[in-house]
Design an enzyme around this catalytic site. Structure first.
Site, PDB file in Angstrom:
ATOM      1  N   CYS A   1       0.666  -1.044  -0.060  1.00  0.00           N
ATOM      2  CA  CYS A   1      -0.027   0.031   0.033  1.00  0.00           C
ATOM      3  C   CYS A   1       0.638   1.283  -0.189  1.00  0.00           C
ATOM      4  CB  CYS A   1      -0.836  -0.237   1.122  1.00  0.00           C
ATOM      5  SG  CYS A   1      -2.202   1.182   0.963  1.00  0.00           S
TER       6      CYS A   1
ATOM      7  N   ARG B   1     -12.641   5.996  -0.229  1.00  0.00           N
ATOM      8  CA  ARG B   1     -11.829   5.073  -0.347  1.00  0.00           C
ATOM      9  C   ARG B   1     -12.004   4.029  -0.894  1.00  0.00           C
ATOM     10  NH1 ARG B   1      -7.508   7.330   2.861  1.00  0.00           N
ATOM     11  NH2 ARG B   1      -6.835   5.070   3.083  1.00  0.00           N
TER      12      ARG B   1
ATOM     13  N   HIS C   1      -3.697  -6.035   2.565  1.00  0.00           N
ATOM     14  CA  HIS C   1      -3.513  -5.561   3.934  1.00  0.00           C
ATOM     15  C   HIS C   1      -3.518  -7.338   4.271  1.00  0.00           C
ATOM     16  CE1 HIS C   1      -1.993  -1.661   4.624  1.00  0.00           C
ATOM     17  NE2 HIS C   1      -2.945  -0.973   4.173  1.00  0.00           N
TER      18      HIS C   1
HETATM   19  N1  GLN Z   1      -1.813   6.703   2.299  1.00  0.00           N
HETATM   20  C1  GLN Z   1      -2.203   5.865   1.679  1.00  0.00           C
HETATM   21  C2  GLN Z   1      -3.214   6.450   1.112  1.00  0.00           C
HETATM   22  O1  GLN Z   1      -4.421   6.357   1.517  1.00  0.00           O
HETATM   23  C3  GLN Z   1      -1.688   4.477   1.963  1.00  0.00           C
HETATM   24  C4  GLN Z   1      -2.715   3.521   3.326  1.00  0.00           C
HETATM   25  C5  GLN Z   1      -2.278   2.439   3.225  1.00  0.00           C
HETATM   26  O2  GLN Z   1      -1.125   2.331   3.167  1.00  0.00           O
HETATM   27  N2  GLN Z   1      -3.249   2.112   3.380  1.00  0.00           N
HETATM   28  O3  GLN Z   1      -4.000   5.718  -0.117  1.00  0.00           O
END
Ligand code: GLN
Length: 246
Positions: free
Chosen positions: A95, A132, A196
């Site tokens: 990520c 998101r 993840h």
């Molecule tokens: N900050 C980044 C995003 O929101 C990565 C998030 C993450 O590593 N889960 O895209």
């Protein structure tokens, strides 16, 4: 006894949703094969790290804030990290770590964080912080010529485009972008993904693929890790697949 070395980069800053578990899984699965995995850390400000000295370089996920904090440090290391990549060190990136190895990451405040530019892809997040990609995700990839379903959890605002060789095809969830068909980025010595989980606890074959790559590179001949008893892992995977892809 054989040994491998892993460099865990910014472990305190890039560790979302138990991402450090990936290092533990690699250590556990190495140990079961009589290989000792030595874990080293690279933290903010370390200037002596010789990246070519490691078999695996690992970066976990991180929030926009942490990504911003470490971006300059990472940029200072650009040539050294590139040397390790070109030398065949395995790169595993999750990520936020995945995003930082590309051209740039434009965060949810519209602030552009320069990436290392190791790869051509780039990432931009919506400035609407509620926008998101969140949830369980299943991706089909290919490992050593065989299809393998990878399962995990994604939570990212960043939308990654210009990905020349994705890690896999999305069977459930979003992937590189909202409702994307592709997820992550890969090369023979690179796995970069939004998943993840931690990724490797849910996908033991991927951990073994990394171990095989590193041992083969080290020994100069094909290394195949001995089978392990993964009944519990496989049972969990079947249950989750049933729930997510029917
Ligand atoms: N900050 C980044 C995003 O929101 C990565 C998030 C993450 O590593 N889960 O895209």
């Amino acid at each position: 006894m054989h040994s491998l070395k892993i460099l865990h980069m910014y472990p305190a800053m890039l560790d979302l949703y138990g991402d450090s578990g990936n290092v533990e899984i690699l250590g556990y699965r190495c140990k079961k094969r009589g290989i000792s995995l030595e874990v080293f850390k690279h933290d903010l400000g370390d200037r002596e790290t010789d990246f070519t000295d490691y078999d695996i370089i690992y970066l976990g996920g991180g929030a926009d804030f942490e990504q911003q904090l470490l971006a300059d440090d990472l940029l200072c290391l650009k040539d050294k990290i590139r040397a390790a990549y070109e030398n065949g060190t395995y790169f595993l990136m999750i990520c936020g770590g995945y995003q930082l190895m590309g051209q740039y990451y434009k965060d949810s405040n519209g602030k552009k964080i320069p990436g290392l530019g190791l790869f051509d892809y780039y990432t931009a997040a919506s400035t609407n912080k509620r926008c998101r990609c969140i949830g369980n995700i299943v991706v089909e990839t290919e490992l050593d010529g065989e299809k393998y379903k990878v399962i995990g959890f994604e939570n990212h605002g960043g939308q990654t485009t210009n990905v020349s060789s994705p890690f896999g095809t999305v069977l459930a969830g979003n992937g590189n972008e909202f409702e994307s068909k592709t997820e992550g980025y890969c090369e023979k010595n690179v796995t970069a993904t939004y998943l993840h989980g931690p990724l490797l606890s849910k996908n033991p074959k991927l951990a073994d693929h990394i171990i095989s790559y590193c041992m083969t590179r080290k020994l100069g001949e094909k290394y195949t890790p001995a089978e392990m008893d993964d009944r519990l892992e496989n049972e969990c995977r079947s249950l989750l697949f049933k729930r997510l892809i029917g």
